[in-house]
Design a protein around this motif. Structure first.
Motif, short mmCIF file in Angstrom:
data_model
loop_
_atom_site.label_atom_id
_atom_site.label_comp_id
_atom_site.label_asym_id
_atom_site.label_seq_id
_atom_site.Cartn_x
_atom_site.Cartn_y
_atom_site.Cartn_z
N PRO A 84 0.83 -1.20 0.00
CA PRO A 84 0.00 0.00 0.00
C PRO A 84 0.87 1.26 0.00
O PRO A 84 2.10 1.17 0.06
CB PRO A 84 -0.76 -0.12 1.32
CG PRO A 84 0.25 -0.74 2.23
CD PRO A 84 0.98 -1.75 1.37
N GLN B 261 -3.01 -4.16 3.25
CA GLN B 261 -3.23 -5.06 2.11
C GLN B 261 -4.18 -6.21 2.44
O GLN B 261 -4.90 -6.68 1.56
CB GLN B 261 -1.88 -5.62 1.65
CG GLN B 261 -1.92 -6.30 0.30
CD GLN B 261 -0.53 -6.46 -0.29
OE1 GLN B 261 0.30 -5.55 -0.24
NE2 GLN B 261 -0.25 -7.63 -0.85
N ASP B 262 -4.20 -6.65 3.70
CA ASP B 262 -5.10 -7.73 4.09
C ASP B 262 -5.40 -7.60 5.58
O ASP B 262 -4.97 -6.63 6.23
CB ASP B 262 -4.51 -9.11 3.76
CG ASP B 262 -3.13 -9.32 4.37
OD1 ASP B 262 -2.92 -8.93 5.55
OD2 ASP B 262 -2.24 -9.86 3.68
N VAL C 242 -13.15 -4.19 4.50
CA VAL C 242 -12.40 -4.29 3.25
C VAL C 242 -11.10 -3.48 3.32
O VAL C 242 -11.13 -2.25 3.39
CB VAL C 242 -13.24 -3.81 2.06
CG1 VAL C 242 -12.46 -3.92 0.76
CG2 VAL C 242 -14.54 -4.59 1.97
N PRO C 243 -9.93 -4.16 3.27
CA PRO C 243 -8.67 -3.42 3.14
C PRO C 243 -8.64 -2.67 1.81
O PRO C 243 -8.83 -3.26 0.75
CB PRO C 243 -7.61 -4.53 3.19
CG PRO C 243 -8.29 -5.69 3.85
CD PRO C 243 -9.72 -5.61 3.40
N THR C 244 -8.43 -1.38 1.88
CA THR C 244 -8.42 -0.53 0.69
C THR C 244 -7.17 0.33 0.73
O THR C 244 -7.20 1.49 1.10
CB THR C 244 -9.68 0.34 0.63
OG1 THR C 244 -10.84 -0.47 0.84
CG2 THR C 244 -9.80 1.04 -0.72
N ASP C 245 -6.03 -0.30 0.39
CA ASP C 245 -4.74 0.35 0.50
C ASP C 245 -4.54 0.76 1.97
O ASP C 245 -4.75 -0.06 2.87
CB ASP C 245 -4.65 1.53 -0.46
CG ASP C 245 -3.21 1.87 -0.80
OD1 ASP C 245 -2.62 2.72 -0.11
OD2 ASP C 245 -2.64 1.28 -1.75
N ARG D 298 -6.29 2.56 3.86
CA ARG D 298 -7.56 2.70 4.60
C ARG D 298 -8.24 1.35 4.76
O ARG D 298 -8.18 0.51 3.87
CB ARG D 298 -8.49 3.66 3.86
CG ARG D 298 -7.98 5.10 3.82
CD ARG D 298 -8.74 5.92 2.81
NE ARG D 298 -8.47 5.46 1.44
CZ ARG D 298 -9.05 5.95 0.36
NH1 ARG D 298 -9.95 6.90 0.48
NH2 ARG D 298 -8.74 5.48 -0.82
N ARG E 99 -11.89 0.00 5.13
CA ARG E 99 -13.28 0.45 4.96
C ARG E 99 -14.26 -0.55 5.54
O ARG E 99 -14.10 -1.76 5.37
CB ARG E 99 -13.58 0.67 3.48
CG ARG E 99 -12.87 1.86 2.88
CD ARG E 99 -13.21 2.04 1.41
NE ARG E 99 -12.61 3.25 0.88
CZ ARG E 99 -12.59 3.59 -0.41
NH1 ARG E 99 -13.13 2.77 -1.30
NH2 ARG E 99 -12.03 4.71 -0.81
N ASP F 85 -18.54 -1.17 5.62
CA ASP F 85 -19.83 -0.69 5.11
C ASP F 85 -20.95 -0.80 6.12
O ASP F 85 -22.10 -0.45 5.83
CB ASP F 85 -20.21 -1.42 3.81
CG ASP F 85 -20.45 -2.92 4.02
OD1 ASP F 85 -20.37 -3.40 5.18
OD2 ASP F 85 -20.72 -3.61 3.02
N GLU G 233 -14.52 4.58 7.93
CA GLU G 233 -13.16 4.19 7.53
C GLU G 233 -12.22 4.33 8.71
O GLU G 233 -12.34 5.27 9.51
CB GLU G 233 -12.64 5.06 6.38
CG GLU G 233 -13.20 4.70 5.03
CD GLU G 233 -12.56 5.51 3.92
OE1 GLU G 233 -12.67 5.08 2.75
OE2 GLU G 233 -11.95 6.57 4.20
#
Length: 433
Positions: A60, A231-232, A247-250, A252, A254, A256, A420
């Motif tokens: 990331p 990343q995970d 959800v790993p998002t770089d 951040r 996230r 929902d 986030e």
């Protein structure tokens, strides 16, 4: 420019090769492994060593920093982007960990970008005055000529940092410079920013100190380590019901608000006793106007003259929190109530608790950033006491939490709302002080 600054600038403009012959350098990278470097917030595979080269995947976004801080020095390195339009950077005079709501540290950045020829600029709260004023007034020095080679070719940087001044020589000639930098002592970092980049032949020559004042020294290593690798979810308790929701998002993480797990909260695999925890967070949902209770400093809800509970309308984007030591009762609230985030809900609302406990679990002030902007919690847990600092303000001051478990995992709370998280760091403490 002062006479001293002009002299330093003229010295720095000497050809890099002849200047290098007159001084002795020592390697910052041994060509075999990452000894002497600290992975601040990246995945273990982001920075790796292959054939005498540091290979950065770019994922990331984040930084690898030196173990030691440096003040005055001449640094040389070579870099090469693998793909066109690649982006990365070299940071100098950096803090130990990343800035609030950012994957990067407060520092002076020396740009390493395909198509860029050596911008130098202050980031994340650092300061610098470019020698040539930027057309938009930014703290950014633009290069005087184009000297960088394109992707697939090696480039040489020579960075001279002394007494808050910085000059950059690209492939043998100085192109950018600035002064009055703060901090002017700190760590050196290699930046990961989305694309593969290679580094080699990193070496340094240290110069005598000019004794910067404390306010010009970057934050030194406090012993924090990252709990999220960008990343995970390695290090967090996996549940199939979390997939697609946490959800790993770089850099951040996230959420929902819709985990299908039996326990939708996201728990660490490790347990902790006494610690300092840093967590950045921001709301991502659409806020709406709602009515929320008014909480008094005592922890009780305010009432009007007729004894009716008082409420006010606020913009509300959701509810979440941080569970401490495996306890939902010891929850540091994240919400949009007028009393502010940081409240320890399970203790403030427990009528069986003494008045001083409920009062201590109530925020001293509302320190939340506006909805959609990043916030930073700094939570200290020692024995049965908790302190919460939100965005630099102490909102819970050494609150006594009778009966809090002596140890347990940490959780990011599910409350059905999108949010986030980022920059999750922990420093374990030796015990009560």
């Amino acid at each position: 420019m002062t006479p001293r600054a002009l002299c330093l600038a003229l010295i720095a403009m000497l050809p890099a090769a002849s200047a290098a012959e007159e001084i002795e350098f020592r390697p910052l990278f041994n060509g075999r492994d990452l000894s002497g470097w600290v992975n601040v917030n990246c995945h273990p595979t982001t920075f790796q060593v292959h054939d005498g080269v540091i290979v950065c995947s770019g994922v990331p976004m984040g930084v690898l920093r030196t173990e030691e801080q440096y003040e005055n020095f001449i640094l040389e390195l070579e870099w090469m982007h693998v793909h066109p339009q690649g982006n990365a950077g070299l940071f100098v005079w950096s803090d130990d960990i990343t800035a609030r709501g950012q994957p990067f540290t407060r520092s002076i950045e020396v740009q390493i970008m395909d198509g860029n020829h050596g911008d130098v600029f202050a980031i994340q709260g650092a300061r610098m005055t470019p020698d040539r004023p930027h057309p938009r007034g930014w703290m950014r020095a633009l290069p005087t000529e184009e000297r960088a080679h394109p992707a697939g070719e090696w480039n040489h940087y020579r960075v001279h940092c002394e007494d808050g001044r910085i000059t950059l020589a690209v492939n043998g000639a100085v192109v950018s410079s600035g002064g009055e930098a703060s901090p002017r002592k700190g760590y050196i970092c290699l930046e990961s920013e989305g694309s593969e980049v290679h580094f080699r032949n990193i070496r340094i020559h240290e110069l005598p100190s000019t004794n910067p004042p404390p306010e010009d020294v970057a934050i030194a290593d406090r012993g924090f380590r990252s709990l999220y690798n960008g990343q995970d979810l390695d290090g967090w308790q996996a549940d199939p019901g979390h997939e697609g929701h946490w959800v790993p998002t770089d850099w951040r993480l996230r959420y929902d608000g819709r985990s299908q797990a039996a326990d939708p909260n996201l728990w660490t695999e490790e347990s902790f006793t006494d610690f300092e925890l840093i967590v950045d967070w921001r709301w991502t949902g659409e806020p709406e106007q709602v009515t929320r209770p008014v909480i008094l400093p005592s922890g009780e809800q305010a009432v009007d003259e007729e004894g009716n509970p008082q409420s006010v309308e606020v913009l509300d984007a959701g509810d979440s929190g941080i569970y401490l030591r495996g306890s939902s009762k010891a929850q540091v609230n994240i919400w949009c109530w007028p009393v502010g985030s940081g409240e320890i809900w399970g203790y403030r609302t427990d009528a069986a608790m003494p008045a001083e406990v409920r009062r201590g679990a109530t925020p001293l002030t509302q320190a939340d950033a506006p909805i959609g902007r990043w916030n930073r919690f700094e939570i200290t847990v020692r024995g049965e006491h908790v302190t919460v600092v939100l965005n630099g303000e102490t909102v819970i001051d050494n609150a006594h939490l009778p009966g809090i478990p002596p140890g347990g995992p940490i959780a990011l709370q599910h409350h059905g709302d999108p949010i986030e998280f980022a920059n999750i760091y922990i420093r374990e403490l030796d015990g009560p002080q």
